[in-house]
Design an enzyme around this catalytic site. Structure first.
Site, PDB file in Angstrom:
ATOM      1  CB  SER A 173      34.341  28.374 -14.480  1.00  0.00           C
ATOM      2  OG  SER A 173      34.014  29.492 -15.251  1.00  0.00           O
ATOM      3  CG  ASP A 311      34.961  31.558 -12.528  1.00  0.00           C
ATOM      4  OD1 ASP A 311      35.670  30.614 -12.128  1.00  0.00           O
ATOM      5  OD2 ASP A 311      34.556  31.641 -13.706  1.00  0.00           O
TER       6      ASP A 311
END
Length: 563
Positions: A173, A311
């Site tokens: 991320s 993510d």
């Protein structure tokens, strides 16, 4: 294994083990002499004596002076092989990324001992000095955490200053985005990006006119964001795509030599997908960065070659396993407390690990603010220097002080309490241990006699919401506490604050059982004539030493601390 610098006040905790300890290596003519010298180093608070633990038990006692081992003791109950001994020494020096290990003896070693050192990677100089050059293949592991990722840029700044080379980067991320920034090796550009960032540069959703530095304004922004995410199956990431295009240079990315791995999650089966950034197609690397940071369903998924990715935190938020799989011999793990799954990973004994995770809250995850990012960068920088260089003291704050300077300040505090109220602190070992134990629960870190004054200062500073993103001396904190009536607004001092921080602030300010309210109530309770106050202090010091000591420290500060 973990290690601690030993201090004089904690000597009684180790008396039994040290009384029966022996030296495996001939630093001194007799075990008794080695123990005597070690004891003096501890009692003098020289800062050179260390204890290394295995689990909760002392494993080694060692003196390191100017980077050289000059004394080494082992509890006689420990069954220790040469390999285990040298592994423990290696890990101790690797924790602070020392270039070499030097072991110095007063006279020439026997041929047998010289062979032992040679077998474990040392070179001999003049038959009495053993030197081992340490080789590093360091992995930097950057966890996910959205806007809190600014802290990782501060960590990078400190690592550059300490000249610690990074061979492998793994990121999830925002950790993937910061990993790519590190690959470009342009700290000023990265710092400028974070310091000027706002949410609209990351996500596209209707803005609200209310400011985000109030609780109502923050909730309005969150409401607008949530409604937009539900309505469009994830907020558009077009602003983040533009930021990636504008920030990352195609030419610089072609020239990178550091291995970089990022993590994303493939839909719909929610499988972890690890991307070796250096080997991926050049027309896709920007998409993989976006995919790793696409926090679905709050953010739209990223489409790459007919598949959708979100993510990486859904499967592996702190990808230390990838660093180990690709040859990291030590790992610097930067956990910015982002949402996601942290996979259980068993780290081999031969691998050193340094985990950097601030005790402070770092704001919201999905709402970005340049002012808050600036504070978090500085926090990451200072806490990394504190963890690795050994130059600074403190837990909540970072102090440019030594144990000897703490002792002078603390003794002045003890004298003030004695002169003013005829109360002798540290009157007995049992009282000392009781107070340290109580303080430890509130302070959340190591507390011993020599740092109690600093602990009380930090707790008072924390209660007054003094910023931790600055290097302080004791006197500077004292002066800020003396000006407590001029305290600035919390949001002004740190930037945008999260819902959790607002709720914690309301708890501290208004809930009867909060530390802040307990301190206020006790101050009122002690607002009586001097004779009655002394009686109440004696009684309360036994029952509630943490609050009483903070009140006494505040009085000491307000009456004027000598420069």
């Amino acid at each position: 294994m973990r290690s601690e610098q030993m201090v004089a006040s904690e000597w009684p905790n180790f008396t039994e083990q040290l009384a029966k300890s022996v030296q495996l290596l001939p630093f001194y003519d007799a075990h008794t002499l080695a123990r005597q010298v070690f004891r003096k180093k501890v009692r003098d608070n020289s800062g050179t004596a260390y204890v290394i633990y295995q689990g909760k038990s002392p494993y080694l006692f060692m003196v390191v002076e100017a980077g050289e081992i000059t004394n080494l003791l082992i509890p006689e109950t420990i069954q220790l092989s040469w390999s285990s001994l040298f592994l423990a020494i290696d890990r101790f020096f690797r924790q602070t990324f020392q270039a070499e290990i030097t072991v110095r003896f007063p006279r020439a070693l026997t041929l047998h001992l010289q062979e032992v050192f040679l077998k474990h990677g040392y070179l001999m100089e003049n038959n009495r000095v053993a030197v081992k050059e340490l080789m590093y293949h360091t992995g930097l592991v950057l966890g996910g955490g959205g806007a809190r990722g600014a802290y990782q840029v501060g960590v990078w700044q400190a690592l550059k200053e300490l000249m610690i080379p990074i061979k492998i980067i793994t990121g999830t991320s925002v950790g993937a985005l910061n990993g790519a920034l590190i690959l470009q090796n342009d700290f000023e550009a990265a710092k400028n990006m974070w310091e000027t960032i706002d949410t609209q540069q990351i996500l596209s959703f209707p803005t609200v006119v209310t400011p985000s530095d109030t609780f109502g304004g923050l909730m309005s922004q969150i409401g607008s964001f949530t409604f937009s995410a539900i309505q469009s199956n994830g907020v558009s990431t077009k602003p983040l795509q533009k930021l990636i295009r504008d920030t990352f240079s195609q030419e610089k990315m072609k020239q990178v030599t550091t291995d970089f791995y990022l993590v994303t999650t493939e839909l719909p089966n929610m499988q972890e997908k690890d991307i070796h950034f250096n080997a991926c197609q050049m027309n896709q690397w920007q998409s993989w960065l976006l995919a790793s940071a696409s926090f679905f369903p709050a953010m739209a998924a990223t489409k790459i070659a007919d598949k959708y990715y979100v993510d990486g935190g859904y499967r592996n938020n702190i990808p230390v396993d990838i660093a180990l799989q690709n040859g990291a011999t030590e790992c610097i793990i930067v956990d910015v407390k982002g949402p996601g799954i942290t996979k259980p990973v068993k780290i081999p004994q031969t691998v050193s690990r340094l985990t950097l995770q601030t005790p402070w809250s770092m704001g919201a995850v999905l709402l970005f603010d340049g002012a808050r990012s600036t504070k978090n960068i500085q926090l990451g920088y200072l806490e990394t220097l504190k963890a690795i260089s050994g130059k600074y003291l403190g837990f909540w704050y970072t102090f440019d002080e030594t144990i000897s300077s703490l002792t002078v300040f603390q003794q002045a505090f003890f004298s003030f309490v004695d002169d003013t109220y005829k109360i002798k602190l540290w009157d007995s070992i049992s009282q000392q241990n009781k107070i340290c134990k109580k303080l430890r629960k509130v302070y959340k870190d190591r507390v011993y006699t020599e740092n109690v004054g600093l602990v009380l200062l930090e707790l008072l500073a924390k209660g007054q919401e003094i910023s931790a993103s600055k290097l302080y001396t004791i006197q500077e904190i004292v002066e800020l506490l003396q000006q407590s009536e001029m305290k600035t607004d919390f949001a002004d001092s740190v930037g945008m604050i999260s819902v959790q921080e607002w709720l914690m602030k309301y708890y501290e300010d208004y809930f009867l059982l909060s530390d802040k309210q307990q301190l206020s109530l006790m101050s009122n309770l002690l607002n009586v004539d001097e004779k009655e106050k002394i009686q109440r202090l004696v009684f309360l010091l036994d029952k509630l030493p943490v609050q009483v000591l903070q009140i006494l420290m505040k009085e000491f500060i307000q009456q004027g601390v000598d420069q």
